[in-house]
Design a protein around this motif. Sequence first.
Motif, PDB file in Angstrom:
ATOM      1  N   ARG A  67       0.823  -1.207   0.000  1.00 55.82           N
ATOM      2  CA  ARG A  67       0.000   0.000   0.000  1.00 55.82           C
ATOM      3  C   ARG A  67       0.861   1.263   0.000  1.00 55.82           C
ATOM      4  NH1 ARG A  67      -2.743  -3.828   2.844  1.00 55.82           N
ATOM      5  NH2 ARG A  67      -4.940  -4.155   2.314  1.00 55.82           N
ATOM      6  N   SER A  68       2.001   1.210   0.668  1.00 60.45           N
ATOM      7  CA  SER A  68       2.863   2.395   0.701  1.00 60.45           C
ATOM      8  C   SER A  68       3.532   2.649  -0.645  1.00 60.45           C
ATOM      9  CB  SER A  68       3.931   2.232   1.792  1.00 60.45           C
ATOM     10  OG  SER A  68       4.921   1.287   1.419  1.00 60.45           O
ATOM     11  N   SER A  70       2.123   1.718  -3.641  1.00 58.86           N
ATOM     12  CA  SER A  70       1.113   1.782  -4.697  1.00 58.86           C
ATOM     13  C   SER A  70       0.268   3.033  -4.535  1.00 58.86           C
ATOM     14  CB  SER A  70       0.233   0.534  -4.655  1.00 58.86           C
ATOM     15  OG  SER A  70      -0.464   0.458  -3.418  1.00 58.86           O
ATOM     16  N   ARG A  71      -0.644   3.227  -5.453  1.00 61.75           N
ATOM     17  CA  ARG A  71      -1.562   4.349  -5.346  1.00 61.75           C
ATOM     18  C   ARG A  71      -2.980   3.858  -5.588  1.00 61.75           C
ATOM     19  NH1 ARG A  71      -0.018   8.662  -9.786  1.00 61.75           N
ATOM     20  NH2 ARG A  71      -2.021   9.533  -9.171  1.00 61.75           N
ATOM     21  N   PRO A  72      -3.959   4.419  -4.887  1.00 60.84           N
ATOM     22  CA  PRO A  72      -5.342   3.966  -5.073  1.00 60.84           C
ATOM     23  C   PRO A  72      -5.901   4.431  -6.401  1.00 60.84           C
ATOM     24  CG  PRO A  72      -5.284   5.847  -3.599  1.00 60.84           C
ATOM     25  CD  PRO A  72      -3.854   5.480  -3.878  1.00 60.84           C
ATOM     26  N   GLN A  73      -6.823   3.650  -6.927  1.00 58.32           N
ATOM     27  CA  GLN A  73      -7.548   4.094  -8.117  1.00 58.32           C
ATOM     28  C   GLN A  73      -8.593   5.108  -7.677  1.00 58.32           C
ATOM     29  OE1 GLN A  73      -8.419   0.061 -10.122  1.00 58.32           O
ATOM     30  NE2 GLN A  73      -8.033   1.496 -11.775  1.00 58.32           N
ATOM     31  N   SER A  74      -8.442   6.325  -8.155  1.00 58.63           N
ATOM     32  CA  SER A  74      -9.329   7.402  -7.705  1.00 58.63           C
ATOM     33  C   SER A  74     -10.600   7.491  -8.532  1.00 58.63           C
ATOM     34  CB  SER A  74      -8.579   8.739  -7.765  1.00 58.63           C
ATOM     35  OG  SER A  74      -8.122   8.992  -9.087  1.00 58.63           O
ATOM     36  N   ARG A 103      -5.747  -0.846  -6.156  1.00 66.45           N
ATOM     37  CA  ARG A 103      -4.550  -0.024  -6.148  1.00 66.45           C
ATOM     38  C   ARG A 103      -3.693  -0.380  -7.354  1.00 66.45           C
ATOM     39  NH1 ARG A 103      -4.249   2.582  -1.223  1.00 66.45           N
ATOM     40  NH2 ARG A 103      -2.152   3.308  -1.708  1.00 66.45           N
ATOM     41  N   GLU A 176       1.515  13.153 -15.491  1.00 69.82           N
ATOM     42  CA  GLU A 176       0.322  12.592 -14.850  1.00 69.82           C
ATOM     43  C   GLU A 176      -0.847  12.562 -15.832  1.00 69.82           C
ATOM     44  OE1 GLU A 176      -0.172  11.363 -11.897  1.00 69.82           O
ATOM     45  OE2 GLU A 176       1.517  12.001 -10.647  1.00 69.82           O
ATOM     46  N   SER A 195       0.516   6.094 -12.918  1.00 69.12           N
ATOM     47  CA  SER A 195       1.613   5.273 -12.409  1.00 69.12           C
ATOM     48  C   SER A 195       2.333   6.056 -11.319  1.00 69.12           C
ATOM     49  CB  SER A 195       2.568   4.914 -13.554  1.00 69.12           C
ATOM     50  OG  SER A 195       3.586   4.040 -13.110  1.00 69.12           O
ATOM     51  N   SER A 196       3.398   5.470 -10.807  1.00 70.17           N
ATOM     52  CA  SER A 196       4.168   6.142  -9.763  1.00 70.17           C
ATOM     53  C   SER A 196       5.195   7.082 -10.384  1.00 70.17           C
ATOM     54  CB  SER A 196       4.878   5.090  -8.893  1.00 70.17           C
ATOM     55  OG  SER A 196       5.714   4.285  -9.703  1.00 70.17           O
TER      56      SER A 196
END
Length: 356
Positions: A67-68, A70-74, A103, A176, A195-196
């Motif tokens: 989780r740290s 990755s990023r959530p799907q907003s 995520r 982004e 992506s990150s």
Amino acid sequence: MTRTPRTAAVVGGGIGGLATALFLRRSGWSVEVFERADQLPAAGTALGLWPTALAALDALGVGARVRSLSRPQSSGAFLRPDGGRIATLDLAAMRRRTGEVGRLISRPDLLSLLHAAAGEITFGERIADIHALEGSYDVVIAADGLNSAARTALFGPRHRARYVGASSWRGTVDGESGGTTETWGEGLRFGITPSSGGRTNWFACAVVPEGQRDPGREADPLRGWFGHWHSGVRDILGRMTESEVLRLDLYYLDPPLPSYVRGRTALIGDAAHAMTPDLGRGACEALVDAVQLARSLTATPDVPAALRAYDRARRPATRRLVRTARLMNRMAHARRLPGLRNAALRTAVTVGGRLG
């Protein structure tokens, strides 16, 4: 008296293989992992992790770390080529049902994390004969992917990866993108996901003959097919560089296997149930396979009974997903009656078919 640890051989050091090794080693097993590649991949696009996969990662003890990283799907939407909306993914409903949303994480990041947690891998080791391992370990786990040599050795060449009639192109660009979108045309698709590191993942799909390659010019047909689509797609095309375009033909396993186990060997992930990427569930199901199999093995000293329990738990569920992904692939690449197709997609998303 010290108890001799039980032993496992894992063929394949990908997501499913590393996850299985991690769980078994944490449970006191002696595990050897054999990976044919010389090292883990250093590049790759994003993977979607649905709540079931996140629960599996929690069971492996690495959920918080994932989780740290990755990023959530907003947000998520299906669009027409002109940018009009076909359907919206209700991520709030997912959170209400499961407590969290999907995520996104890069494949190299997830593999590196699992490797660090699982420990030693023997790289550069191709297992030519899965049967040669069976007498030396309590259990053998085949996690050797789409074109699994273990699957062929155990069940014969009839059960093989078959071309779906479409290929994919994918890559990453700087900048982004906002939310996740998937745009459907007539026989064509274009997907965009954040992506990150301030970058954006993209993929494209088209109905083309199998095996066509044009090294150094793979981006050219993409600009021809998608250059007149909405601004979000055009923006990605403008930032795309040829060196980062990866082409992959799309396959699925057909006919399905009669079992995911044979003797003391179990198949997991794509080796057991390769599916098209239309549901975004391939990596997720490999993680769930790994945890289910390892839990079954650690719950009883009877390996054959544990493998039967794994097969009962995973084969019906994954066979449904293979069929659903194949249906989604056919629907996405339909060349006729796009209005009816889009209406069917709206219904499927509304009842949660896309989210599984």
